[in-house]
Write an enzyme that holds these catalytic residues in place. Structure first.
Site, PDB file in Angstrom:
ATOM      1  N   CYS A  81     -17.948 -43.567 -22.525  1.00 29.55           N
ATOM      2  CA  CYS A  81     -18.183 -42.974 -21.212  1.00 29.55           C
ATOM      3  C   CYS A  81     -18.815 -44.056 -20.354  1.00 29.55           C
ATOM      4  CB  CYS A  81     -19.057 -41.725 -21.326  1.00 29.55           C
ATOM      5  SG  CYS A  81     -20.702 -42.044 -21.990  1.00 29.55           S
ATOM      6  N   LEU A  82     -19.499 -43.680 -19.295  1.00 26.86           N
ATOM      7  CA  LEU A  82     -20.073 -44.687 -18.415  1.00 26.86           C
ATOM      8  C   LEU A  82     -21.399 -45.230 -18.946  1.00 26.86           C
ATOM      9  CD1 LEU A  82     -19.149 -46.012 -15.797  1.00 26.86           C
ATOM     10  CD2 LEU A  82     -20.531 -44.348 -14.554  1.00 26.86           C
TER      11      LEU A  82
END
Length: 100
Positions: A81-82
């Site tokens: 994810c980020l």
């Protein structure tokens, strides 16, 4: 940072090396994030909110929806994810569904 079962986080270089093996890379960011920040090559996007349902799909349905063979419970899978928070949640969901 990326999250994996044995190693809590991987560098991008480690992930690239892993991808030479038979690992499935699932990016759990939202679709708008992929559009805005770009897709990681050879990853499939399954937003975190869809992940539990996706991992319980019929394999034929999974392939139709994500254009990728559904992982078996023993296949190596990496989530990203980020910032790392959602990938850790994704790992927890997968483990709770019996993925090793």
């Amino acid at each position: 940072s990326l999250c994996a079962g044995g190693a809590p986080s991987l560098s991008y270089r480690e992930l690239k090396d892993l991808k030479k093996t038979n690992v499935l890379h699932i990016d759990v960011r939202e679709r708008w994030e992929i559009d805005r920040f770009g897709k990681i090559p050879e990853s499939i996007n399954i937003p975190l909110g869809e992940l539990v349902e996706a991992l319980q799909m019929d394999p034929v349905e999974f392939k139709e929806q994500y254009n990728q063979k559904m992982p078996s419970k023993s296949d190596p899978v990496v989530f990203s994810c980020l910032a790392g928070t959602r990938s850790k949640q994704a790992l927890g969901f997968a483990v709770s569904l019996g993925f090793s």
